[in-house]
Design a protein around this motif. Structure first.
Motif, PDB file in Angstrom:
ATOM      1  N   LEU A   1     -28.626  13.651 -42.728  1.00  0.00           N
ATOM      2  CA  LEU A   1     -29.790  14.104 -41.970  1.00  0.00           C
ATOM      3  C   LEU A   1     -29.601  15.543 -41.508  1.00  0.00           C
ATOM      4  O   LEU A   1     -30.531  16.353 -41.550  1.00  0.00           O
ATOM      5  N   GLY A   2     -28.386  15.864 -41.083  1.00  0.00           N
ATOM      6  CA  GLY A   2     -28.100  17.223 -40.641  1.00  0.00           C
ATOM      7  C   GLY A   2     -28.291  18.236 -41.747  1.00  0.00           C
ATOM      8  O   GLY A   2     -28.861  19.315 -41.536  1.00  0.00           O
ATOM      9  N   ILE A   3     -27.822  17.904 -42.938  1.00  0.00           N
ATOM     10  CA  ILE A   3     -28.005  18.798 -44.083  1.00  0.00           C
ATOM     11  C   ILE A   3     -29.494  18.966 -44.390  1.00  0.00           C
ATOM     12  O   ILE A   3     -29.974  20.074 -44.673  1.00  0.00           O
ATOM     13  N   ALA A   4     -30.231  17.859 -44.309  1.00  0.00           N
ATOM     14  CA  ALA A   4     -31.675  17.915 -44.563  1.00  0.00           C
ATOM     15  C   ALA A   4     -32.379  18.795 -43.536  1.00  0.00           C
ATOM     16  O   ALA A   4     -33.245  19.610 -43.890  1.00  0.00           O
ATOM     17  N   TYR A   5     -32.006  18.659 -42.257  1.00  0.00           N
ATOM     18  CA  TYR A   5     -32.603  19.500 -41.215  1.00  0.00           C
ATOM     19  C   TYR A   5     -32.316  20.970 -41.478  1.00  0.00           C
ATOM     20  O   TYR A   5     -33.168  21.843 -41.277  1.00  0.00           O
TER      21      TYR A   5
END
Length: 262
Positions: free
Chosen positions: A239-243
């Motif tokens: 999720l962090g990479i996506a954000y």
């Protein structure tokens, strides 16, 4: 890559100050470990009885008597907070400063597209963060050798991977915000990083706030969890990479279409 080279030169003083302070603090913490090692049982007992404070900083999951536990709490806080704030500092001003410093007209009058400007500036941010982390890793490895403690390679590597991704995510989010600003504001960037950090503390304190871990990058970079489990939460990091990718895309999309004040 003229813009990239210019940004690296432009930010070199701040880079060395931030990096030097973070490395110095982490190395000094590790130098204290041999002196404190004999007293660690009483320190562990002390922290174990501090209730919510212990849980807030993950001190209930690792032992101060073990070198990696000590490094996770002390070094992890130094690199987590310092690195996160440095990433926010880099990201928040990277696009906005051209209008703030009245250099936008000079920059955009050159044969360079706005897409190229965004890419080169984002690359400058990423390179500075990556190099800072490499220097921190070298300093930490040297400090382990100097105090003659064995380095747990797996936990150490996972910890620093998580910190690097966390910092890049914060930088990309602040980079996106920077695209919407006309005068820049270091306070906004540092404020965003601080809010994310305290959201993670709230997650640690209350199970009712567990949903917040899907928002803050400090959740998957929780040093005590990584060292205790010898693993990173893949869902949270994903999720962090996506954000981060969304932040970079938003910055590109808005900067291409915004009316830039020269």
């Amino acid at each position: 890559m003229t813009v990239f080279a210019h940004e690296i030169r432009r930010g070199r003083v701040a880079f060395w100050i931030w990096t030097g302070v973070i490395v110095f603090m982490m190395v000094m913490c590790m130098f204290l470990y041999p002196e404190m090692k004999t007293q660690m049982q009483s320190v562990n007992d002390l922290f174990a009885g501090m209730g919510s404070f212990t849980a807030a900083f993950g001190m209930d999951k690792v032992s101060f008597g073990e070198v990696m536990g000590f490094y996770a709490i002390e070094g992890g806080n130094m690199l987590g907070i310092g690195g996160g704030f440095f990433a926010a500092f880099l990201g928040i001003g990277m696009l906005a400063k051209e209008e703030k410093e009245r250099t936008a007209e000079f920059l955009l009058s050159h044969p360079v597209t706005r897409t190229s400007v965004v890419f080169q500036k984002l690359l400058a941010v990423a390179v500075q963060i990556i190099v800072m982390n490499l220097i921190v890793i070298i300093g930490s490895v040297v400090s382990f050798k100097m105090i003659k403690e064995e380095l747990p390679v797996t936990e150490f590597a996972l910890l620093h991977i998580a910190f690097l991704v966390m910092q890049l995510e914060i930088a990309c989010i602040c980079f996106a915000v920077s695209a919407f600003l006309r005068r820049g504001s270091m306070g906004i960037g540092l404020g965003l990083a601080a809010v994310m950090y305290f959201l993670n503390i709230i997650c640690n304190l209350s199970d009712k706030a567990e949903a917040l871990k899907y928002i803050t990058p400090f959740a998957y970079a929780e040093a005590s969890d990584i060292v205790a489990d010898a693993a990173i939460d893949g869902t949270l990091m994903g999720l962090g990479i996506a954000y981060g990718v969304i932040g970079a895309a938003v910055a590109w999309w808005w900067y291409r279409r915004k009316d830039i004040v020269a």
